[in-house]
Every structure is written in C-alpha cells, then in structure tokens.
Design an enzyme around this catalytic site. Structure first.
Site, mmCIF file in Angstrom:
data_model
loop_
_atom_site.group_PDB
_atom_site.id
_atom_site.type_symbol
_atom_site.label_atom_id
_atom_site.label_comp_id
_atom_site.label_asym_id
_atom_site.label_seq_id
_atom_site.Cartn_x
_atom_site.Cartn_y
_atom_site.Cartn_z
ATOM 1 C CG ASP A 35 75.989 -11.225 -15.897
ATOM 2 O OD1 ASP A 35 76.590 -11.902 -16.625
ATOM 3 O OD2 ASP A 35 75.343 -11.908 -14.943
ATOM 4 C CG ASP A 58 76.565 -18.340 -16.997
ATOM 5 O OD1 ASP A 58 76.927 -19.385 -16.708
ATOM 6 O OD2 ASP A 58 75.382 -17.945 -16.813
#
Length: 397
Positions: A115, A176
């Site tokens: 991320d 994601d």
C-alpha cells in the site's frame, strides 16, 4: 382585478417551484468543499499536536483514532489537504499539506507493504502535481523501487500481504492492489525506468484474467502458487463470503482499470472499466440513492449497512470514466456520480462542523466480518469524496 389575481397566483406558483427545486450541483459541490475546509482545519488543529500521528477513524467512544505512517491509510489526510489547497489557493493549506506529507515520507523505504502507492502517491503525488517540487520525483521513484521488490515474475503480480494473519496463503493478491499501480506508472514516466511500467502492466493483466467472474464482479483475494504462478484459491477477507461482491472491492476495481486506461490508453482497460461500471450501476441491490451496501450480496439487504467509502471511490472513478466512454455511457456514468455526490453531501452523510471527529463523511464500513471500523468515518472515504468533488468541478465548471 381578476387578471391581477390570476397573475399573482401564477407568480406565487412560479416562486413556490423555485423554492422547492433542488440545489444545483455547483452549489452542492461548493458547500461540501467548504465544509471539508472547515473539518480539515479543525482536524489539523488536533493532529498537529500529536507527533507523527495521522487521522484514521474514530473509536467506539467517539474519540479520534490515529495511526502512524506505517498504516496503509496514512497518505489520505495529506492528500485531502493537497486537494483543499488546490480548491482554496490558500497557502495555509499548502503548509498543512507539506507538514502532514512529511510525516509519511519515511514509507518510501517500506518493502513490507503493497500500500505504499496509497501512502506516497496520495501525498507526494499530489504535491508534485500542484507544486512541481522536484524533490517529489526521488520520493516517488524510491517508493516504486520498494514496491517493485514485492513483484514475482512467476506470478506476474506484486504480493499484497505478508502479515501472519494471512500466512495460510502462498502469494495473496487483493483487488485493492490495483490502486497502487498508479505510482509505478508515474515513477516510470518520471524516471524512464521501464521496469516499473512493465510490472504495473503485468499485474493489471494478471488481475484481469483471474480476479473477475463472468458478470465482471471481483473476488477480493486470489492466492497464487509461487512455483507455477497459477491461481489456486479465490477468497474474501473483508467481504460477506468468498463468492460475494464486497462493494469497496468493486469500487477499487472500477477505479483501478479507469486509471490504467488513462495512463496507457490501452482499450482493454477501458473495456474492463466499462464492464465493471455496468455491473455496479445496474445491480439490483444498488439503492436508489446510489450508496452501496457494504456488500452487494449481504442476505440482510436492505437491513444492513451502507458504505460511504465505496460510494466515494465509485463516484470519483465514474466521473473520470465518463470522459473516456462514449457519449451515452458517459452521460449515464455522470448521472450516477451526481446522485452519489448529492447523497453524500446531504445531512445524512456530510458531517456538521466540529462533529464526527472532524472527519468529513459519516457511515463508512471498514472491516465488518471482524467488527472493525463499522459505521464510522474513514480517512479514505474523505479523500475520494474530495477527489470526486474536484474532478466534477473540473469537468463541469
């Protein structure tokens, strides 16, 4: 006298219609952005006094929940401040955005988290876009090098999780992760490093091949065999079930492939984004106000929670996609996004000044199966809401 009364009645009727007509999108956009300015200023007054902290959500008792820069949401509040600097042209917001972004910079060295794209692109990517500060180039490039260490050529993707809770998977890749490819593509353009570009393309293509069902809904997690590179399991982590359509995951997919088309102009990605959009906006369980339930397949629908974060991400993606699609599709996408922004800007979702822990939006769902961050504000809901408002303002001045 009779004619006078008729005219007066007509005038009253016209004025009544004007009073009852809904506010214009322009008024809604500016009202919500002005509220975001108020809330984010109040948030800054709190968070600036807590060293290295960044806003995340609120706790069950209503107190502010923060994170350090290592948590995946750390880049969103700095990114929100950059958007508000763009909106206000106020140097105070620039100073606030710089200071909060600096708290995240250390993550450029993080090789243990996929991320880092969220962390650095939302903060320093926006800083570069708005200030052309050349120091951001090295930060983005260093981050891309860190993210590239998570890529395995045999699989063709960057690995998502490494933490112990997911150790039962060999090589998990979540939908994601499409959101972190933008940083790789940006770094490739800034530095000329083709490897970053190739990794992003490979990941997007492998995800397109394995993450989607026939109706273009997406699984949350695909587990790959590390030796053969084959998909060996299809699961969920945050959705209702392995075969359900977790709403924020569908929004990540829509946003990710819209972004891939913007950056590459490869029509395969545009087609994929259109298919995902069609699944979402035509789904029988999408409510009339266009704010998705937390999972499209929760059997408790309609008596279950909505997810403002899924709506905000979806709206931002649809606004961008509307400019790439054909005229009819684009008009449809924009109409859905407008409805979402109207709903999110209503009193039901838009926080009053000084309330909601100084976050902007209410009623998001983070991780319902583990009863984590349920029906609370979330920093990424705020970020994508503000991004959607700014994108709409740019396309519909």
């Amino acid at each position: 006298m009779k004619n006078y009364l008729v005219c007066l009645a007509a005038l009253i009727s016209i004025l009544s219609c004007k009073v009852s007509s809904p506010p214009s999108m322009s008024d809604i956009i500016d009202k919500s952005l002005d509220r975001a300015v108020e809330q984010s200023t109040l948030m800054y007054a709190v968070i600036d006094s807590i060293p290295e902290a960044l806003p995340r959500s609120i706790n069950p008792n209503g107190s502010l929940e923060t994170s350090d820069s290592y948590f995946w949401t750390s880049g969103f509040y700095p990114g929100t401040l950059w958007y508000l600097y763009e909106y206000t042209k106020d140097d105070r917001f620039k100073e606030m955005a710089v200071k909060m972004s600096d708290r995240v910079e250390i993550q450029k060295f993080n090789t243990d988290n996929h991320d880092v794209g969220f962390m650095i692109n939302c903060s320093f990517g926006n800083k570069l876009r708005l200030t052309e500060d050349s120091s951001c180039v090295d930060i983005i490039a260093t981050t891309a090098k860190s993210l590239a260490t998570r890529y395995r050529p045999t699989v063709g993707c960057t690995r998502s999780w490494s933490h112990p809770a997911t150790s039962h998977w060999q090589f998990p890749v979540i939908i994601d992760n499409m959101m972190n490819l933008e940083l790789l593509l940006k770094a490739s353009k800034l530095t000329g490093n083709q490897q970053f570009h190739d990794i992003a393309i490979s990941h997007a293509n492998k995800t397109m091949a394995n993450h989607f069902r026939e109706d273009f809904s997406s699984y949350h997690v695909i587990d790959y065999d590390t030796l053969s590179g084959k998909a060996i399991d299809k699961r969920t982590w945050q959705g209702y079930s392995d075969n359900s359509a977790w709403s924020r995951g569908q929004s990540w997919a829509l946003y990710g492939y819209t972004m891939m088309y913007r950056e590459t102009k490869d029509k395969r990605y545009l087609e994929q984004a259109n298919h995902i959009a069609s699944f979402l906006i035509n789904h029988p369980n999408l409510p009339d106000d266009k704010i998705p339930y937390w999972d499209f397949d929760d059997p408790k629908i309609p008596n279950t929670l909505r997810d403002a974060s899924a709506a905000a991400i979806m709206a931002s993606a649809l606004i961008e996609l509307s400019a790439f699609a054909d005229a009819e599709q684009g008009k449809n996408y924009m109409a859905v996004a407008e409805k979402q922004l109207r709903t999110l800007s209503s009193d039901e979702y838009l926080a009053k000044k000084g309330e909601n822990g100084n976050f902007i939006l209410k009623h998001s769902v983070g991780f319902l199966p583990q009863n984590s961050e349920v029906d609370v504000p979330l920093t990424y809901a705020d970020y994508y809401f503000i991004e959607a408002l700014m994108r709409y303002k740019a396309l519909k001045p």
